[in-house]
Design an enzyme around this catalytic site. Structure first.
Site, PDB file in Angstrom:
ATOM      1  N   SER A 270       0.440  -0.780  -0.285  1.00  0.00           N
ATOM      2  CA  SER A 270       0.465   0.027  -0.111  1.00  0.00           C
ATOM      3  C   SER A 270       0.915   1.091  -0.507  1.00  0.00           C
ATOM      4  O   SER A 270       0.172   2.638  -0.334  1.00  0.00           O
ATOM      5  CB  SER A 270      -1.384  -0.002   0.850  1.00  0.00           C
ATOM      6  OG  SER A 270      -0.377  -0.876   2.739  1.00  0.00           O
ATOM      7  N   ASP A 513      -2.924   6.175  11.813  1.00  0.00           N
ATOM      8  CA  ASP A 513      -2.144   5.291  11.219  1.00  0.00           C
ATOM      9  C   ASP A 513      -1.098   6.332  11.005  1.00  0.00           C
ATOM     10  O   ASP A 513      -1.100   7.359  10.174  1.00  0.00           O
ATOM     11  CB  ASP A 513      -2.939   5.453   9.528  1.00  0.00           C
ATOM     12  CG  ASP A 513      -2.229   5.017   8.701  1.00  0.00           C
ATOM     13  OD1 ASP A 513      -0.716   4.781   7.990  1.00  0.00           O
ATOM     14  OD2 ASP A 513      -2.635   4.812   6.599  1.00  0.00           O
ATOM     15  N   HIS A 516       1.592   5.313   6.598  1.00  0.00           N
ATOM     16  CA  HIS A 516       1.368   6.393   5.066  1.00  0.00           C
ATOM     17  C   HIS A 516       1.146   7.560   4.958  1.00  0.00           C
ATOM     18  O   HIS A 516       1.577   8.087   6.041  1.00  0.00           O
ATOM     19  CB  HIS A 516      -0.551   5.485   3.841  1.00  0.00           C
ATOM     20  CG  HIS A 516      -0.483   4.020   4.916  1.00  0.00           C
ATOM     21  ND1 HIS A 516      -1.177   3.444   5.556  1.00  0.00           N
ATOM     22  CD2 HIS A 516       0.309   2.955   3.307  1.00  0.00           C
ATOM     23  CE1 HIS A 516      -0.852   1.994   4.972  1.00  0.00           C
ATOM     24  NE2 HIS A 516      -0.704   1.897   3.546  1.00  0.00           N
TER      25      HIS A 516
END
Length: 544
Positions: A270, A513, A516
């Site tokens: 990702s 998160d 990312h």
């Protein structure tokens, strides 16, 4: 008085008295004297003009911008004789070579911006040249780029002052708008060839980000921090600046020209999807007609399928993403009781590899999934052939998987057709726990500024470098680990989604998160480095 002065400038102030004392004129009347005086003046002036026209001027030669004599007007000494203080005008009118394709101007921080001569200069749509005059020749390195010290021919101080558009190292130096820069895109390529693009720091630049926050509807909710309510915006305005050169600003339209008729494929986890979405937004936002940019199958969300492909119709190119968090094949094996369990086949490349092996440019990555509990413990999970290891060290498993990947690349990817990149590990910044145990980064609004707070180089990337060195294929290593380690401020943190589940709503700070990156943000800089590498490598392919 004005006439007397003019004559004195020609022959030292003796012409009038000489004419009056000459016996030749004494036999004429006053009118005849005047006419003869005029004819005599014209004759002397013509002779003197011809003398000056064919006499080289040392001052003009010394101040010339170009060494090629063909660029110089043979009649320029006359101009210098009567207008000795007009050197700058003469440089522009007499000494310019054929009109160059690009013009040079300076951005706010002093970078030289190369712009096509028919375009309006826009700092957001230009190629930036380095601030120094040191251009280097290529040498081998694991990343494909290394530092260099060779430089172009030294200039004297007077030459630097008289040369149009030459970069000045002074921070206060600015060039006049529209001045022609005696440089070409080839000079930019040379400046990048031996530059370590990954040794640098983040600097504030008000002209960033590369696309307006909120302007790209293609960004997944997971990365769309503005949509999810993040209030600060300083993290948008940082650009990566290598120490040894200046990274060219990514020009979407020019990159599309580089990609014309080609396939650019991202393969990995990702974090590579993060990079892929960033590039799609940069390229798409550079076009006037965005309707001619579309996902091949009309999809608008990019987290559920195994692959995605954006088509840029006018350029006949595609920018694609294949989901492959390990680069090797996820599998199932039966235990002693016949029950199937998940394993990871370290000896088989992932299942979609044949779909992208002929792509023109391939950017691989893997890393974060190797830190998860199942992979890091390595118990009854890793498999080779029919053998499932009861326990295997994660670093050894990682080496085996990358070796399988490397052998597949060497066997299946044609190095004469395809460029292969491997993007390194992107740093995470969980504080007080990990991604699944309450780790946080929501209070971070500035990057790390002291190198002592950076984390050690990940052992996984040392394993990767050894594998890359053992491969036959030349793989360019995009070593982004250190540059991302500075950016503890760039993660979505609590701004990762708009609607929380009931569990998340009870303790929103526990679900963050910090792996990312917000978009616009850090992955844009990865794509600027990729753009710089393509400028170099595609130029080299054209030369061979």
């Amino acid at each position: 008085m004005a006439d007397i002065t003019k004559y004195e400038a020609i022959n030292g102030g003796t012409m009038i008295s000489d004419f009056r004392t000459t016996q030749f004129f004494s036999i004429f009347s006053t009118k005849r004297k005047t006419a003869s005086f005029a004819y005599g003046f014209i004759f002397v002036f013509t002779v003197f003009t011809l003398f000056l026209a064919f006499t080289p001027s040392s001052s003009n030669s010394s101040s010339s911008i170009y060494s090629d004599e063909s660029y110089r007007s043979h009649f320029s000494p006359i101009y210098y004789y009567f207008f000795p203080n007009s050197s700058s005008l003469s440089s522009e009118t007499h000494n310019l070579p054929p009109e160059p394709l690009y013009v040079g101007n300076h951005s706010e921080d002093g970078d030289i911006i190369m712009t096509h001569k028919n375009e309006v200069l826009n700092p957001n749509d230009a190629t930036i040249l380095p601030k120094n005059d040191n251009y280097t020749t290529p040498s081998n390195s694991s990343s494909g780029l290394s530092k260099g010290s060779s430089s172009i021919k030294n200039q004297t101080q007077s030459e630097k002052q008289s040369t149009i558009g030459v970069t000045n190292t002074s921070k206060n130096f600015t060039a006049e708008k529209g001045v022609v820069k005696n440089s070409t895109p080839d000079d930019l390529v040379k400046s990048l060839m031996n530059c370590d693009l990954f040794d640098g720091n983040w600097v504030k630049d008000e002209s960033y980000p590369l696309y307006k926050p909120g302007s790209c509807s293609l960004i997944d909710e997971q990365f769309n921090c503005l949509l999810n309510g993040r209030p600060d915006n300083e993290y948008h305005k940082l650009k990566w600046k290598p120490k040894g050169c200046t990274l060219p600003r990514l020009d979407g339209s020019r990159m599309l020209e580089l990609l014309r008729g080609k396939r650019l494929v991202f393969v990995g986890d990702s974090l590579n999807r993060n990079m892929w979405e960033s590039l799609i937004c940069i390229l798409r936002n550079s076009l006037k007609d965005q309707k001619k940019v579309y996902e091949e199958f009309g999809r608008h969300h990019f987290r559920t399928e195994a692959s995605y492909s954006f088509v840029f119709e006018d350029y006949k190119c595609a920018v694609e993403f294949f989901v492959s968090p390990f680069l090797v094949q996820e599998w199932e094996a039966a235990d002693k009781n016949g029950t199937k369990k998940e394993t990871l086949r370290l000896d088989i490349i992932e299942g979609f590899a044949d779909k992208y092996r002929n792509a023109d440019i391939i950017v691989f990555n893997t890393g974060h999934w190797w830190t998860h509990e199942k992979t890091s413990k390595g118990k009854d999970y890793y498999q080779e052939g029919s053998h499932v290891y009861s326990e295997l060290n994660v670093m050894e498993a990682f080496r085996k998987a990358l070796t399988t990947w490397g052998r597949w690349v060497d066997k299946n990817v044609n190095p004469k057709k395809s460029l292969v990149f491997f993007r390194g590990y992107s740093a995470s910044h969980f504080s007080g726990g990990q991604w699944n145990s309450g780790g946080q980064c929501d209070h971070e609004t500035e990057p790390i500024k002291n190198d002592t707070y950076l984390t050690p180089y990940p052992p996984m990337m040392t394993v990767l470098e050894k594998v890359l060195k053992g491969m036959k294929t030349n793989v360019t290593y995009l070593n982004v680990t250190r540059m991302t380690d500075y950016r503890k401020d760039g993660h979505p943190s609590i701004y990762r989604k708009q609607h929380l589940s009931d569990e998340e709503a009870k303790s929103p700070l526990s679900f963050q998160d910090c792996s990312h990156w917000c978009l616009p943000g850090v992955p844009d800089a990865w794509n600027e480095i990729l753009y710089a590498q393509l400028l170099v490598k595609l130029n080299q392919k054209q030369l061979h």
